[in-house]
Scaffold this motif. Structure first.
Motif, short mmCIF file in Angstrom:
data_model
loop_
_atom_site.label_atom_id
_atom_site.label_comp_id
_atom_site.label_asym_id
_atom_site.label_seq_id
_atom_site.Cartn_x
_atom_site.Cartn_y
_atom_site.Cartn_z
N MET A 29 0.84 -1.21 0.00
CA MET A 29 0.00 0.00 0.00
C MET A 29 0.88 1.25 0.00
SD MET A 29 -2.79 1.32 2.84
CE MET A 29 -3.90 -0.07 2.60
N ASN A 30 0.50 2.23 -0.80
CA ASN A 30 1.19 3.51 -0.81
C ASN A 30 1.11 4.16 0.57
OD1 ASN A 30 0.73 6.65 -1.10
ND2 ASN A 30 2.02 6.04 -2.81
N GLU A 31 2.22 4.74 1.04
CA GLU A 31 2.27 5.26 2.40
C GLU A 31 1.33 6.45 2.61
OE1 GLU A 31 6.36 6.13 3.07
OE2 GLU A 31 6.58 7.23 1.18
N TYR A 32 1.09 7.24 1.58
CA TYR A 32 0.18 8.38 1.74
C TYR A 32 -1.28 7.90 1.84
CZ TYR A 32 4.34 10.92 0.32
OH TYR A 32 5.61 11.42 0.26
N ILE A 33 -1.61 6.88 1.05
CA ILE A 33 -2.93 6.28 1.16
C ILE A 33 -3.10 5.64 2.54
CG2 ILE A 33 -4.44 4.46 0.27
CD1 ILE A 33 -3.26 4.98 -2.50
N ALA A 34 -2.03 5.04 3.04
CA ALA A 34 -2.08 4.43 4.37
C ALA A 34 -2.37 5.47 5.44
CB ALA A 34 -0.76 3.72 4.67
N GLU A 35 -1.71 6.64 5.36
CA GLU A 35 -1.97 7.71 6.33
C GLU A 35 -3.41 8.21 6.22
OE1 GLU A 35 0.06 9.37 8.87
OE2 GLU A 35 0.86 7.35 8.60
N PHE A 36 -3.91 8.27 4.99
CA PHE A 36 -5.30 8.69 4.76
C PHE A 36 -6.27 7.70 5.43
CE2 PHE A 36 -9.12 8.10 2.21
CZ PHE A 36 -9.63 9.39 2.13
N ILE A 37 -6.07 6.42 5.18
CA ILE A 37 -6.97 5.40 5.73
C ILE A 37 -6.82 5.32 7.25
CG2 ILE A 37 -7.42 2.92 5.82
CD1 ILE A 37 -6.67 2.80 2.83
N GLY A 38 -5.60 5.33 7.74
CA GLY A 38 -5.39 5.23 9.18
C GLY A 38 -6.00 6.39 9.95
N THR A 39 -5.89 7.60 9.40
CA THR A 39 -6.47 8.76 10.08
C THR A 39 -7.99 8.72 10.00
OG1 THR A 39 -4.51 10.02 9.40
CG2 THR A 39 -6.35 11.27 10.32
N ALA A 40 -8.53 8.24 8.89
CA ALA A 40 -9.98 8.09 8.79
C ALA A 40 -10.50 7.10 9.84
CB ALA A 40 -10.36 7.62 7.38
N ILE A 41 -9.77 6.01 10.05
CA ILE A 41 -10.16 5.04 11.08
C ILE A 41 -10.11 5.68 12.45
CG2 ILE A 41 -9.42 2.92 12.25
CD1 ILE A 41 -8.47 1.90 9.49
N GLY B 125 -6.06 2.45 14.34
CA GLY B 125 -5.46 3.11 13.18
C GLY B 125 -4.02 2.70 12.98
N VAL B 126 -3.28 2.59 14.08
CA VAL B 126 -1.87 2.19 14.00
C VAL B 126 -1.76 0.74 13.57
CG1 VAL B 126 0.28 1.91 15.28
CG2 VAL B 126 -1.17 3.90 15.71
N TYR B 127 -2.60 -0.14 14.14
CA TYR B 127 -2.59 -1.54 13.72
C TYR B 127 -2.88 -1.67 12.22
CZ TYR B 127 -2.32 -3.79 18.34
OH TYR B 127 -1.90 -4.26 19.56
N ALA B 128 -3.78 -0.83 11.73
CA ALA B 128 -4.22 -0.95 10.33
C ALA B 128 -3.12 -0.60 9.34
CB ALA B 128 -5.44 -0.07 10.10
N VAL B 129 -2.37 0.47 9.60
CA VAL B 129 -1.46 0.97 8.56
C VAL B 129 -0.02 1.15 9.03
CG1 VAL B 129 -3.39 2.12 7.42
CG2 VAL B 129 -1.98 3.42 9.03
N GLY B 130 0.28 0.76 10.26
CA GLY B 130 1.64 0.96 10.76
C GLY B 130 2.70 0.32 9.89
N ASP C 131 11.60 -2.38 24.10
CA ASP C 131 11.21 -3.61 23.40
C ASP C 131 9.92 -4.15 24.01
OD1 ASP C 131 13.46 -3.66 21.72
OD2 ASP C 131 14.67 -4.60 23.29
N PHE C 132 8.94 -4.41 23.13
CA PHE C 132 7.68 -4.99 23.58
C PHE C 132 7.43 -6.28 22.82
CE2 PHE C 132 7.21 -0.48 24.47
CZ PHE C 132 6.57 -0.46 25.71
N THR C 133 6.53 -7.09 23.35
CA THR C 133 6.07 -8.25 22.60
C THR C 133 5.56 -7.80 21.24
OG1 THR C 133 5.43 -9.36 24.64
CG2 THR C 133 4.44 -10.17 22.58
N GLU C 134 5.89 -8.53 20.21
CA GLU C 134 5.52 -8.14 18.85
C GLU C 134 4.02 -7.85 18.74
OE1 GLU C 134 5.93 -9.75 14.23
OE2 GLU C 134 6.68 -10.95 15.91
N GLY C 135 3.70 -6.71 18.18
CA GLY C 135 2.30 -6.32 17.98
C GLY C 135 1.70 -5.54 19.12
N LEU C 136 2.45 -5.33 20.21
CA LEU C 136 1.89 -4.64 21.37
C LEU C 136 2.05 -3.12 21.30
CD1 LEU C 136 0.49 -5.17 24.10
CD2 LEU C 136 2.77 -5.28 25.16
N ASN C 137 3.01 -2.63 20.53
CA ASN C 137 3.28 -1.19 20.49
C ASN C 137 2.06 -0.33 20.18
OD1 ASN C 137 6.01 -2.37 20.39
ND2 ASN C 137 6.64 -0.25 20.03
N PRO C 138 1.24 -0.67 19.18
CA PRO C 138 0.07 0.18 18.90
C PRO C 138 -0.88 0.29 20.09
CG PRO C 138 0.51 -1.25 17.04
CD PRO C 138 1.38 -1.73 18.15
N PHE C 139 -1.04 -0.80 20.82
CA PHE C 139 -1.92 -0.75 21.99
C PHE C 139 -1.33 0.16 23.06
CE2 PHE C 139 -3.26 -2.36 26.17
CZ PHE C 139 -4.64 -2.24 26.03
#
Length: 268
Positions: free
Chosen positions: A1-13, A51-56, A155-163
């Motif tokens: 996914m294009n990074e600008y589209i990702a920012e668009f979608i993530g912010t919309a979420i 939003g972070v989980y979706a497009v990070g 360092d966090f367990t993988e996938g925990l940073n967005p939370f």
């Protein structure tokens, strides 16, 4: 996914969840009406996490011009990409706010409080005071950007940073959010405020553009200085922009103070 589209979608979420929880709590005949600040703070925090989980993985999920600027000043992000990220974030916030409007379509008409309707889209001060309101947004966004950099340094367990980032938003809401509604994100306020202005919302009133500069300028200053502060104090990398942004921030606060003082003297 294009990074600008990702920012668009993530912010919309982000705005769909954040604006949605405010609408749920504020609009008449919602089952969640009156649920209160705790629900709002958790709704925004979980919205950021989603939003972070979706497009990070595609863009780093800044979802916030203040974060983009803070990371650029910390030398963690390319300056050439900054304008595109910011435009994508504002556009995504507009679309997210539009989806909230559509989702709650029958509730606007039965809600008479114009302030409650505007609050679904944008922030406002509990006590209007330019200096204090600007300072609140600067402090809140400074803590946001520095907090994100603190989290990234561990360092966090993988996938925990967005939370964890989402919980940072909850913490800011609980601790610092009651003064201005903690925009801490220019796109979060500007995109939905534009949506409020252009959408045919029943009995919506004005969009309070007179206040809109505070949730834009405050986060820009706070986020930029947060990135520079972390770079200088924690990473040990001096950059002249640290003092320049600090000076600009102090001048903006002084200007806000003088405006408040003039307004007070006119009233008296």
């Amino acid at each position: 996914m294009n990074e600008y589209i990702a920012e668009f979608i993530g912010t919309a979420i982000l705005i769909l969840f954040g604006g949605g929880v405010v609408a749920n709590v504020s609009l008449k005949k919602s089952f969640a009406e009156g649920a209160g600040w705790v629900a709002i703070a958790f709704g925004w925090g979980l919205g950021v996490a989603m939003g972070v989980y979706a497009v990070g993985q595609f863009s780093g999920a800044h979802l916030n011009p203040a974060v983009t600027l803070g990371l650029a000043f910390n030398a963690d992000f390319e300056w050439v990409k900054v304008p595109g990220y910011i435009l994508a974030q504002i556009a995504g916030a507009f679309i997210g706010a539009t989806l909230v409007w559509l989702h709650f379509l029958p509730h606007w008409k039965v809600t008479e409080d114009q302030g409650a309707k505007l609050g679904v889209f944008s922030t406002g001060p509990a006590i209007p005071h330019n200096f204090s309101n600007l300072l609140s947004e600067i402090i809140g966004t400074f803590i946001l950007v520095v907090g994100i950099l603190f989290i990234g340094a561990n360092d966090f367990t993988e996938g925990l940073n967005p939370f964890i980032v989402g919980m940072l938003i909850v913490a800011i809401g609980f601790s610092l959010g009651g003064t201005t509604g903690y925009a801490i994100n220019p796109a979060r306020d500007l995109g939905p405020r534009i949506a409020h202005f252009v959408l045919p919302i029943s009995g919506k009133g004005n969009s309070n553009w007179g206040y809109s500069w505070i949730p834009i300028l405050g986060p820009v200053l706070g986020g930029s200085f947060g990135g520079l502060f972390y770079r200088y104090i924690f990473s040990g990398e001096f950059h002249i922009m640290f003092f320049i942004v600090a000076a600009v921030t102090l001048l903006c606060l002084l200007a806000a103070y003088l405006v408040d003082k003039k307004q007070t003297s006119l009233i008296q």
